[in-house]
Design a protein around this motif. Structure first.
Motif, short mmCIF file in Angstrom:
data_model
loop_
_atom_site.label_atom_id
_atom_site.label_comp_id
_atom_site.label_asym_id
_atom_site.label_seq_id
_atom_site.Cartn_x
_atom_site.Cartn_y
_atom_site.Cartn_z
N ALA A 23 8.53 9.80 16.12
CA ALA A 23 8.28 10.75 15.03
C ALA A 23 9.23 11.93 15.07
O ALA A 23 9.75 12.37 14.03
N ALA A 24 9.46 12.49 16.26
CA ALA A 24 10.35 13.64 16.34
C ALA A 24 11.78 13.25 15.96
O ALA A 24 12.53 14.06 15.41
N THR A 25 12.14 11.99 16.23
CA THR A 25 13.48 11.52 15.84
C THR A 25 13.61 11.45 14.34
O THR A 25 14.62 11.89 13.77
N THR A 26 12.61 10.91 13.65
CA THR A 26 12.70 10.85 12.20
C THR A 26 12.71 12.25 11.61
O THR A 26 13.42 12.51 10.63
N ALA A 234 13.47 17.83 21.27
CA ALA A 234 12.47 18.82 21.68
C ALA A 234 12.19 19.84 20.58
O ALA A 234 11.06 20.33 20.44
N GLU A 235 13.21 20.15 19.79
CA GLU A 235 13.04 21.14 18.72
C GLU A 235 12.13 20.64 17.60
O GLU A 235 11.74 21.41 16.71
N PHE A 236 11.77 19.36 17.64
CA PHE A 236 10.96 18.78 16.57
C PHE A 236 9.60 18.28 17.08
O PHE A 236 8.93 17.54 16.37
N PHE A 237 9.19 18.74 18.26
CA PHE A 237 7.87 18.39 18.75
C PHE A 237 6.78 18.94 17.84
O PHE A 237 5.72 18.32 17.65
N LEU A 264 6.60 22.40 29.03
CA LEU A 264 6.82 21.49 30.16
C LEU A 264 7.43 20.18 29.67
O LEU A 264 8.38 19.66 30.28
N GLU A 265 6.91 19.65 28.58
CA GLU A 265 7.46 18.40 28.03
C GLU A 265 8.92 18.57 27.65
O GLU A 265 9.75 17.70 27.93
N ALA A 266 9.24 19.68 26.99
CA ALA A 266 10.63 19.92 26.57
C ALA A 266 11.56 20.04 27.76
O ALA A 266 12.73 19.64 27.69
N ASP A 267 11.05 20.56 28.86
CA ASP A 267 11.87 20.71 30.06
C ASP A 267 12.05 19.39 30.80
O ASP A 267 13.15 19.07 31.27
N VAL A 268 10.97 18.60 30.87
CA VAL A 268 10.99 17.38 31.67
C VAL A 268 11.51 16.18 30.88
O VAL A 268 12.26 15.35 31.42
#
Length: 298
Positions: A23-26, A234-237, A264-268
């Motif tokens: 989803a974040a990719t689209t 990460a910018e589209f979470f 945490l998700e954006a970092d890992v």
């Protein structure tokens, strides 16, 4: 290809799948000006309510296939708006997930029981109309053994290979043949990703929801497929999360999708992963872009 926008078609089995897989990719590509079309094979009308706080929208019930289909359409429209994408229904009927031992038969007329060419024909025509450069769908296992996910793979695979063939799926007055350039499989819940997030949460003193899941996949010896392409998203979470919560009948806002702090998700793990299944243009993996080899000047 000069002068025309890039186009991405993401083919999914049910409403809500597009929000939990890629989803974040689209959302990222749509924000960058790529034309993105999400294709939903079924109405999701046999999906169980998975959100304990769900209440049907005003004027709707959730007690028949027709009512469930209507509610899922409302949810899908909100999710597509959150991602900034277009969406198209193929119009097939959800097969449901059979449970029991022995497994019960699938319901008559459902998506998974249709002959392959009958199930593929509307997607072939849609590929010819939309003319995607890239298609995404599930790997041959379906990602997990839901009959609609497996059939979704088969239908998308068939459409990718057949849409450019001028003697197959001929329709009077139909669109001209079109040959997509690349086909990818989604990698939604790899053990590597789950383990990395699980260990980071435990390291931060947080309770992880993924320990049992990692162990269950290991016990079942589910093979890990190769991720060839990692798209930074990460910018589209936030857009992904808004799309998930739009599917209120399926997604628990207090459930495991939202158990991981987003920083945490954006970092890992700031990427979404895909497997390049076929390419008609020169492709060198690993990649960080589904359109690698297709952009002007590449």
């Amino acid at each position: 290809m000069a002068g025309e926008p890039l186009r991405l078609m993401a083919v999914h089995a049910h409403p809500d799948d597009e929000s939990s897989k890629g989803a974040a990719t689209t959302a990222r590509y749509a924000a960058e000006g790529v034309e993105v079309l999400v294709v939903t094979c079924t109405g999701g009308e046999r999906g169980d309510v998975l959100n304990p706080s769900f209440e049907p929208p005003s004027g709707h019930r959730f007690d028949t296939l027709e009512e469930k289909r209507a509610v899922r359409r409302l949810e899908m429209a909100a999710a597509a708006a959150a991602l900034g994408v277009r969406q198209h229904w193929l119009g097939f009927v959800d097969s449901g997930l059979p449970e029991g031992d022995p497994l019960p038969p699938l319901p008559d007329g459902c998506f998974a029981l249709l002959p392959l060419e009958e199930a593929s024909a509307p997607l072939v025509e849609l590929v010819r109309e939309f003319r995607p450069h890239v298609m995404t769908t599930y790997d041959p296992s379906g990602g997990y053994p839901h009959p609609d996910h497996i059939r979704c793979h088969e239908v998308a695979f068939e459409a990718y290979h057949a849409a450019g063939d001028e003697i197959r799926y001929v329709v009077d007055g139909g669109a001209a043949p079109w040959e997509p350039s690349k086909l990818y499989y989604n990698h939604g819940f790899s053990v590597d990703r789950l383990r990395a997030v699980h260990e980071a949460m435990e390291g931060a003193g947080l309770e992880s929801p993924f320990g049992d899941w990692i162990e269950s996949r290991a016990v079942r010896e589910i093979p890990e497929r190769l991720a060839t392409t990692k798209v930074h998203v990460a910018e589209f979470f936030a857009q992904r999360d808004a799309a998930l919560t739009a599917h209120a009948s399926q997604i628990d806002p207090d459930g495991f999708f939202f158990a991981v702090p987003r920083d945490l998700e954006a970092d890992v793990w700031p990427t979404e992963e895909f497997e390049l299944a076929d390419s008609r243009v020169e492709a060198t993996t690993p990649e960080d872009d589904l359109f690698a080899g297709l952009r002007e000047g590449a």
